[in-house]
Design an enzyme around this catalytic site. Structure first.
Site, short mmCIF file in Angstrom:
data_model
loop_
_atom_site.label_atom_id
_atom_site.label_comp_id
_atom_site.label_asym_id
_atom_site.label_seq_id
_atom_site.Cartn_x
_atom_site.Cartn_y
_atom_site.Cartn_z
N HIS A 20 2.30 9.13 -3.27
CA HIS A 20 2.68 8.04 -2.38
C HIS A 20 3.98 7.40 -2.90
CE1 HIS A 20 2.68 4.29 -0.18
NE2 HIS A 20 1.87 4.88 0.69
N GLY A 75 5.09 -0.76 5.44
CA GLY A 75 4.80 -2.18 5.27
C GLY A 75 5.92 -3.09 5.77
N GLU A 115 4.87 4.44 -3.18
CA GLU A 115 4.66 3.30 -4.09
C GLU A 115 4.38 3.78 -5.51
OE1 GLU A 115 1.71 1.40 -1.64
OE2 GLU A 115 3.27 0.99 -0.16
N ASN A 141 -5.14 4.12 4.18
CA ASN A 141 -4.81 3.96 2.77
C ASN A 141 -4.89 2.46 2.50
OD1 ASN A 141 -3.73 3.76 0.24
ND2 ASN A 141 -1.67 4.42 0.80
N TRP A 142 -5.97 2.07 1.87
CA TRP A 142 -6.22 0.63 1.70
C TRP A 142 -5.33 0.00 0.63
CZ3 TRP A 142 -12.28 -0.30 1.87
CH2 TRP A 142 -12.76 0.10 3.12
N LYS A 143 -4.69 0.82 -0.20
CA LYS A 143 -3.83 0.33 -1.29
C LYS A 143 -4.64 -0.61 -2.20
CE LYS A 143 0.07 1.26 1.64
NZ LYS A 143 1.45 1.01 1.99
N GLY A 191 -1.59 2.21 6.55
CA GLY A 191 -1.75 1.17 5.53
C GLY A 191 -2.36 -0.08 6.14
N GLY A 192 -1.51 -1.06 6.43
CA GLY A 192 -1.97 -2.38 6.89
C GLY A 192 -2.99 -2.34 8.02
N SER A 221 3.97 1.85 9.07
CA SER A 221 3.81 0.87 10.16
C SER A 221 3.22 1.46 11.43
CB SER A 221 5.14 0.16 10.44
OG SER A 221 5.59 -0.52 9.28
N GLU A 260 6.05 9.97 5.16
CA GLU A 260 6.11 8.51 5.17
C GLU A 260 7.51 8.05 4.78
OE1 GLU A 260 1.87 6.75 4.74
OE2 GLU A 260 2.87 6.75 2.81
P1 13P Z 1 1.78 0.64 6.44
O1 13P Z 1 0.98 1.27 7.55
O2 13P Z 1 1.24 -0.67 5.97
O3 13P Z 1 3.25 0.61 6.76
O4 13P Z 1 1.63 1.62 5.17
C1 13P Z 1 1.82 2.98 5.35
C2 13P Z 1 1.42 3.67 4.11
O5 13P Z 1 2.06 3.53 3.09
C3 13P Z 1 0.22 4.50 4.15
O6 13P Z 1 0.12 5.26 3.01
#
Ligand code: 13P
Length: 255
Positions: free
Chosen positions: A98, A176, A100, A13-15, A237-238, A216, A170
């Protein structure tokens, strides 16, 4: 529960990261590193990168997803993107609900349900996100909350359509932050979600559904998390923005 009956899915998930040009560069770096993967590999990218990403992934084992969509077909919804539009550029998956989006953009269990139904009826595969905040966990309501989020998001989804749904657990406090749920915590909540599926759809559906962990997950902790019987992959994510790290996670899921 037999993990072998389920296909592992690793999705990035590149956000809000990467321009179309940068997206193609990253995909080109990832391609050779995951070409022999036996699990499913997905990159979920910003809307403006979808077209370029789909083209860059043509003829490879990497599938492309969006990070959100609106539930209506068309109309006066300034700034929104419909399932039809996503399909038109070759998108296969879409991240829905998600945390966020729930936290910053007012998404509720009800709107997530509408989005899940709209995605499925348009042939998109939802990656449905559920998870608790730190306060929820401290108040020991994690299991109830995640069960409720799952049930509401899937209202009116048929057993047949459920085959195209992936669920991602999640925990909000792990996103993050570098704080990962322990593999036992991830396994426990993923198990709660699987029990909800069993309760609503029966044992066979519960055995088959892919339930990811996200929060994470990285190249160092993926082996341990993915070893758990209820963890069928990851939503990353990251670490999905670094080709080598993402590939390490993909290859860990294929073991
Ligand atoms: P991180 O891997 O950066 O913690 O993000 C997880 C995430 O929100 C994937 O959707």
């Amino acid at each position: 529960m037999k993990k072998e009956v389920r296909k592992a899915v690793i999705a990035g998930n590149w956000k809000m990261n990467k321009t179309p040009k940068e997206a193609v560069e990253l995909i080109n770096e990832i391609k050779p590193l995951v070409k022999d993967a036996t699990c499913d590999v997905v990159v979920c990218v910003p809307f403006v990168c979808l077209d370029a990403a789909v083209k860059a992934c043509e003829g490879t084992n990497i599938k492309v997803g969006a990070e959100n969509m609106h539930f209506e077909k068309s109309g006066a919804f300034t700034g929104e993107i419909s399932a039809d539009m996503l399909k038109a550029v070759g998108t296969e998956y879409v991240v829905l609900g998600h945390s966020e989006r729930r936290q910053y953009f007012g998404e509720t269990d009800e709107t997530v349900n509408k989005k899940v139904l709209a995605a499925l009826s348009n042939g998109l595969k939802p990656i449905l996100c559920v998870g608790e905040t730190l306060k929820d966990r401290e108040n020991t309501i994690t299991n109830e909350l995640v069960a409720m989020q799952t049930k509401i998001a899937l209202l009116d989804v048929s057993e047949k359509d459920l085959e195209n749904v992936i669920i991602a657990y999640e925990p909000v406090w792990a996103i993050g932050t570098g704080k990962t749920a322990t593999s036992d915590q991830a396994d426990e909540v993923n198990g709660v979600i699987r029990n909800v599926i069993k309760e609503v759809y029966g044992e066979v559906a519960a055995e088959k559904i892919t339930i990811q962990y996200g929060g994470s997950m990285n190249a160092s902790n993926c082996d341990e998390l993915l070893s758990k019987v209820n963890v069928d992959g990851g939503l990353i994510g990251g670490a999905s923005l670094k080709a080598a790290d993402f590939a390490t996670i993909v290859n860990a899921a294929c073991k």
